[in-house]
Design a protein around this motif. Structure first.
Motif, PDB file in Angstrom:
ATOM      1  N   LEU A  73      -7.380  -8.344   2.269  1.00  0.00           N
ATOM      2  CA  LEU A  73      -7.836  -7.191   2.619  1.00  0.00           C
ATOM      3  C   LEU A  73      -6.475  -6.439   1.072  1.00  0.00           C
ATOM      4  CD1 LEU A  73      -7.076  -7.918   6.213  1.00  0.00           C
ATOM      5  CD2 LEU A  73      -8.939  -6.890   5.237  1.00  0.00           C
ATOM      6  N   ILE A  74      -6.085  -6.411   0.741  1.00  0.00           N
ATOM      7  CA  ILE A  74      -4.822  -5.922   0.270  1.00  0.00           C
ATOM      8  C   ILE A  74      -5.907  -5.697  -1.496  1.00  0.00           C
ATOM      9  CG2 ILE A  74      -3.005  -5.814  -1.312  1.00  0.00           C
ATOM     10  CD1 ILE A  74      -1.593  -6.841   0.908  1.00  0.00           C
ATOM     11  N   GLU A  75      -6.168  -6.987  -1.998  1.00  0.00           N
ATOM     12  CA  GLU A  75      -6.786  -7.123  -3.098  1.00  0.00           C
ATOM     13  C   GLU A  75      -7.886  -6.312  -3.070  1.00  0.00           C
ATOM     14  OE1 GLU A  75      -6.762 -11.382  -4.034  1.00  0.00           O
ATOM     15  OE2 GLU A  75      -5.587 -11.252  -4.866  1.00  0.00           O
ATOM     16  N   ALA A  76      -9.078  -6.069  -2.156  1.00  0.00           N
ATOM     17  CA  ALA A  76      -9.913  -4.700  -1.995  1.00  0.00           C
ATOM     18  C   ALA A  76      -9.039  -3.580  -2.111  1.00  0.00           C
ATOM     19  CB  ALA A  76     -10.720  -5.707  -0.460  1.00  0.00           C
ATOM     20  N   GLU A  77      -8.212  -3.574  -1.395  1.00  0.00           N
ATOM     21  CA  GLU A  77      -7.797  -1.721  -0.967  1.00  0.00           C
ATOM     22  C   GLU A  77      -7.314  -1.543  -2.429  1.00  0.00           C
ATOM     23  OE1 GLU A  77      -7.902   1.825   0.894  1.00  0.00           O
ATOM     24  OE2 GLU A  77      -8.590  -0.710   1.461  1.00  0.00           O
ATOM     25  N   LEU A  78      -6.457  -2.543  -3.214  1.00  0.00           N
ATOM     26  CA  LEU A  78      -6.281  -2.438  -5.030  1.00  0.00           C
ATOM     27  C   LEU A  78      -7.322  -2.062  -6.308  1.00  0.00           C
ATOM     28  CD1 LEU A  78      -3.420  -4.862  -4.469  1.00  0.00           C
ATOM     29  CD2 LEU A  78      -3.293  -1.728  -4.848  1.00  0.00           C
ATOM     30  N   ALA A  79      -8.420  -2.813  -5.691  1.00  0.00           N
ATOM     31  CA  ALA A  79      -9.907  -3.105  -6.807  1.00  0.00           C
ATOM     32  C   ALA A  79     -10.356  -1.892  -6.718  1.00  0.00           C
ATOM     33  CB  ALA A  79     -10.294  -3.924  -6.061  1.00  0.00           C
TER      34      ALA A  79
END
Length: 161
Positions: A73-79
């Protein structure tokens, strides 16, 4: 003495796609945003989840320590927030003076960037051959390793360094 298990929070998306961080006290914070402390030099270390108002909710020492679902979830938001195309080849430059237009190939496809001033090319400290190039439109492009570029691309960029 055993360490407390991670995480001290839960993370999910609401029906509108916003991140909801529920802290250790059970308070749900809608619209949480991940923010890296060192996005270029240590992207997997030192990350904060902040509220929509900008208050820090959770500090995360290492992203790799989180459960896979939370990390995803965090990596998707950061991307979405950290759009930094990587230049893989410089096809041409309009002139060797600034301002100039550069035709480049990136990991996201071919594009044109406008270089307003030579100061818009910055070397990253501690990263051999790594550069950040800010286009006239505000998009930041990255050259991960200047020395890994093809000879033609290196010659073009070295004229501006």
């Amino acid at each position: 003495m055993s360490a407390s298990p991670l995480p001290f929070f839960t993370l999910a998306r609401d029906p509108l796609g916003r991140l909801v961080c529920t802290d250790a006290a059970g308070v749900a914070h809608v619209g949480a945003l991940p923010v890296r402390a060192f996005p270029l030099t240590a992207p997997g270390e030192g990350l904060s989840l902040v509220s929509a108002e900008g208050r820090e909710l959770v500090w995360i020492d290492r992203l790799a320590d989180l459960p896979a679902e939370t990390r995803a979830l965090i990596e998707a938001e950061l991307a979405v927030r950290e759009f930094v195309p990587e230049i893989q080849r410089i096809v041409s430059v309009s002139t060797f003076a600034t301002p100039s237009l550069w035709e480049v190939e990136t990991d996201r496809g071919p594009t044109t960037l406008a270089l307003k001033a030579e100061e818009d090319i910055r070397r990253l400290p501690g990263a051999r051959g790594s550069l950040l190039i800010t286009s006239g439109h505000g998009t930041v492009f990255r050259v991960r390793d200047l020395f890994a570029l093809d000879r033609h691309s290196r010659r073009l960029i070295e004229r501006f360094l």
